[in-house]
Design a protein around this motif. Structure first.
Motif, short mmCIF file in Angstrom:
data_model
loop_
_atom_site.label_atom_id
_atom_site.label_comp_id
_atom_site.label_asym_id
_atom_site.label_seq_id
_atom_site.Cartn_x
_atom_site.Cartn_y
_atom_site.Cartn_z
N ILE A 1 -31.23 -7.86 -11.05
CA ILE A 1 -32.53 -8.17 -11.66
C ILE A 1 -33.64 -7.46 -10.90
O ILE A 1 -34.55 -6.86 -11.49
CB ILE A 1 -32.76 -9.69 -11.69
CG1 ILE A 1 -31.77 -10.34 -12.67
CG2 ILE A 1 -34.20 -10.02 -12.11
CD1 ILE A 1 -31.74 -11.86 -12.57
N PHE B 1 -34.10 -7.28 -24.47
CA PHE B 1 -33.53 -8.23 -23.53
C PHE B 1 -33.14 -9.54 -24.23
O PHE B 1 -32.20 -10.21 -23.80
CB PHE B 1 -34.49 -8.50 -22.39
CG PHE B 1 -34.77 -7.27 -21.56
CD1 PHE B 1 -33.78 -6.34 -21.32
CD2 PHE B 1 -36.03 -7.03 -21.03
CE1 PHE B 1 -34.01 -5.21 -20.57
CE2 PHE B 1 -36.28 -5.90 -20.28
CZ PHE B 1 -35.27 -4.99 -20.05
N LEU C 1 -34.96 -10.53 -17.30
CA LEU C 1 -35.65 -9.27 -17.57
C LEU C 1 -36.72 -9.46 -18.65
O LEU C 1 -37.82 -8.91 -18.55
CB LEU C 1 -34.65 -8.20 -17.99
CG LEU C 1 -33.62 -7.77 -16.94
CD1 LEU C 1 -32.69 -6.70 -17.51
CD2 LEU C 1 -34.30 -7.25 -15.68
N LEU D 1 -35.97 -4.65 -12.66
CA LEU D 1 -37.36 -5.07 -12.90
C LEU D 1 -38.35 -4.34 -12.01
O LEU D 1 -39.48 -4.09 -12.43
CB LEU D 1 -37.49 -6.58 -12.69
CG LEU D 1 -37.33 -7.45 -13.93
CD1 LEU D 1 -37.65 -8.90 -13.60
CD2 LEU D 1 -38.21 -6.97 -15.08
N VAL E 1 -31.14 -1.77 -22.33
CA VAL E 1 -32.21 -1.26 -21.47
C VAL E 1 -32.56 0.16 -21.90
O VAL E 1 -33.73 0.54 -21.94
CB VAL E 1 -31.79 -1.30 -19.99
CG1 VAL E 1 -32.88 -0.70 -19.11
CG2 VAL E 1 -31.51 -2.73 -19.56
#
Length: 713
Positions: free
Chosen positions: A578, A633, A651, A582, A237
């Motif tokens: 998540i 991801f 993701l 997100l 990430v």
């Protein structure tokens, strides 16, 4: 932002040296950080967890994974005929591994430990709480079990939920390999966007951000436990976020230089405009993750704290180190300049004009597609993956199949442990054994005045529906005794997570929504745009969970892509993680697009011009940024373990849905439909938030022909 940019330009050497030292230090301690990460999944205060702690304190064993050794006698004989040999095998296990608790036919005399054909029998073996994800109790139990069985001439099998989970999936690429995979994909996209050596600069920024975050997480581990999952999130990430933010700032710098500004002045303008959007985006992501501290689950809190550092560090590096590098070497590495940024992308400009002309059709099409994707979410189950999705081959699978063919259900994988005082054990046994859905209830041992009753359900207790038998057992035993009952096991822990996580989740959602709304009101100087942004983020998240339900829970494609059948449920902690990631990452693209639209509206007074120019300028950047995150991801989805794969795919799909259906279609259509109301901020609210008000004025697009060419592109 302008003051920050000018400060950085005056002290760029110190800035570069400071980040270089930090990066080297982060690289030196990265391995140490991994060793200090926690595998703690405790749930303090929850009844199932407290019963588990009582079980560990009293018997020294845990329900973290119940091993199920299976013995099969030769053809032509039965377990009853070889009962002495069978009992000897399990007694040998007790002797070889004294730390385990073994419950079997010999210790209980219960014939339900034998399969319907009379040729196989099983036992329940529980050991101490594992300290990590390395070899557990099975490493000691299996050799002792197989050696004793071989001496008696009996066939063996060994299964458990964890062994099935690991079937064929214990190995995977390291975090470094995954990061390199994501970086290669990101470099390909950056080369397309910049078409120059400038593509390497965002990768350098990402490297500094990732290693600095590892350094800060090391400090955090001395203050609190940090989940092992954080290492994957930092690397992948962090890679995507840092590159995305760099992409926005560098693109604006190139644009300003193409319009004739000097290099340093272009840096200042880029930081003042794009840098402001980067700051708002990073803070939004950080708040989404920090809100997890409300959830009374230590490992989720640690993921929130550790994850929060990812966007904050990326923002700090992008707003300081990147301007310093662009000021010093930017023009030299921007070679060869195949692609120019003096004008907006023609394709995206044409797309934006089409949306403005057909805004009702565009909005309707986006809503229809999103509705189809969202539909499966209403069937989503929260819990753990069912055994059918864990393994389709291997010795643990074969052992479970042997039991199922003999009429023994999958409930042996998730027994319910009931703790009662010794004098109430008989009443508890009768009450639990009479509960519908229970195969048997047996006394599993006594210590310090407490008896543990092993209750074996017919089916595994892993999701919201199957754990009902746990409630029934608890109610039956409490009514048959004085109520001094502790209930542990997988089903009880799933119940604990439902209570701990989802009872508080509405507060997490409300906190994130309110703080994000306030930040976006300041960023956009608008009342309506932040409301729309928050609502569209929730719609986008619903679409992601619908896709996850369809792909993973129902198994439409998970077998073909990953070789994993439908999980039957989504692991209880995944939706929260998540959502937290997100919500913030999706808001990035909203901020990038709407901040530019706001800027264009302030310059032209035309909503149409704002949509066309704003999307024309940011469309390519947003889709490129989405691709970069998607590669990151995708690399995350290559990690071992189904749960990490679910996070990676969720993701990745979420970013693609958000960047295409929502931000490139629905957002411009809605902005075009709402017209001048997009830009309204009442004076009273503006004073409270200390920003300039934005009154309602006649929109120039109302006086402009739909197909009139725009003069300011």
């Amino acid at each position: 932002m302008e003051s920050l940019a000018r400060f950085v330009l005056r002290h760029r050497l110190l800035v570069v040296l400071g980040w270089l030292v930090t990066m080297v230090a982060g690289g030196a301690v990265a391995g140490t950080v991994t060793d200090r990460l926690s595998f703690d999944f405790s749930l303090p205060g929850q009844p199932g967890y407290e019963a588990e702690e009582q079980l560990i304190a009293t018997f020294g064993t845990s329900t973290a994974d119940t091993l199920v050794p299976v013995l099969t006698v030769p053809e032509g004989s039965t377990v009853a005929e070889r009962q002495a040999d069978v009992a000897g095998v399990f007694e040998a296990v007790r002797t070889a591994v004294p730390s385990v608790r073994v419950v079997d036919l010999g210790s209980t005399g219960d014939s339900r430990f034998v399969t319907d054909d009379g040729r196989s029998t099983f036992a329940l073996v529980q050991g101490p709480m594992p300290a990590g994800f390395g070899p557990g109790t099975e490493a000691q139990v299996q050799p002792a079990f197989e050696q004793a069985a071989a001496a008696a001439g009996l066939d063996t099998g060994l299964t458990s939920y964890v062994l099935l989970s690991a079937g064929g999936d214990t190995e995977g690429p390291s975090v470094l390999v995954e990061t390199l995979f994501g970086a290669v994909g990101a470099l390909a996209v950056l080369l397309f966007v910049f078409a120059s050596f400038l593509a390497l600069v965002p990768l350098l920024i990402a490297a500094v951000s990732i290693l600095t975050t590892f350094l800060l997480v090391l400090g955090l581990t001395y203050l609190t436990d940090v989940s092992f999952v954080v290492q994957f999130l930092i690397a992948l990430v962090g890679l995507g976020v840092a590159i995305d933010y760099s992409l926005l700032l560098v693109s604006r710098w190139r644009e300003e230089r193409a319009h004739g500004r000097g290099n340093d002045e272009a840096v200042v303008v880029a930081v003042r405009t794009a840098g402001h959007a980067v700051l708002a985006s990073g803070v939004t992501v950080a708040i989404s993750l920090l809100a997890l501290v409300i959830v009374p689950v230590p490992f989720l809190r640690s993921m929130g704290l550790g994850g929060m550092l990812i966007p904050l560090v990326s923002v700090a590096v992008v707003l300081t180190l990147l301007p310093a590098l662009l000021s010093k070497v930017g023009p030299r590495v921007d070679w060869p300049r195949i692609r120019h940024d003096a004008v907006a992308a023609r394709g995206w400009t044409a797309w934006a004009r089409l949306i403005v002309r057909r805004r009702w059709l565009a909005a309707g099409a986006a809503v229809l597609v999103l509705a189809v994707v969202i539909a499966p979410v209403f069937g989503m189950k929260i819990g753990q993956a069912n055994s059918a999705s864990l393994a389709s081959s291997g010795p643990p699978f074969d052992a479970l199949q042997q039991l199922e063919r003999g009429g023994v259900g999958t409930g042996v994988l998730t027994p319910i442990e009931v703790l009662v005082p010794d004098d109430q054990a008989e009443a508890a046994l009768r009450a639990a054994g009479d509960v519908p859905g229970v195969r048997m209830a047996v006394a599993g041992g006594s210590s310090n005045g407490t008896t543990v009753v092993d209750v074996v359900p017919e089916s595994e207790t892993v999701d919201g529906q199957s754990i009902e038998v746990v409630n029934d057992v608890r109610a039956a035993v409490e009514s048959a005794t004085d109520g001094s009952v502790g209930v542990a096991g997988t089903g009880a822990i799933v119940q604990d997570y439902f209570s701990a996580v989802y009872d508080t989740f509405p507060y997490v959602l409300a906190l994130i929504a309110v703080i994000t709304f306030v930040l976006l009101v300041r960023t956009f100087r608008s009342l309506l745009l932040p409301i729309k942004a928050v609502l569209l983020n929730l719609v986008s998240l619903a679409a992601v969970f619908g896709a996850v339900t369809w792909f993973w829970q129902e198994g439409h494609g998970s077998g073909a892509v990953f070789g994993i059948e439908g999980t039957g449920a989504i692991t209880f902690w995944l939706p929260v993680i998540i959502f937290a990631f997100l919500f913030g990452l999706s808001m990035d693209y909203e901020v990038f697009i709407l901040a530019r639209m706001r800027e264009e509206y302030d310059a032209t007074g035309s909503t149409r011009a704002a949509v066309v120019t704003g999307l024309g300028r940011t469309g390519r950047l947003v889709t490129s940024a989405a691709l970069i995150l998607f590669f990151s991801f995708a690399a995350l989805a290559s990690s071992p373990g189904t749960d990490i794969k679910v996070i990676g795919t969720a993701l990745g799909v979420g970013i693609l849905i958000d960047a295409t259906l929502v931000r490139a279609l629905l957002v411009p259509a809605l902005v075009s439909l709402l017209g001048t109301w997009n830009w309204w901020l009442p004076a009273g609210l503006a004073r409270v938030l200390r920003v300039q008000p934005s009154p309602l004025v006649e929109d120039r697009q109302e006086r402009t022909a739909e197909d009139r060419p725009l003069t300011r592109v």
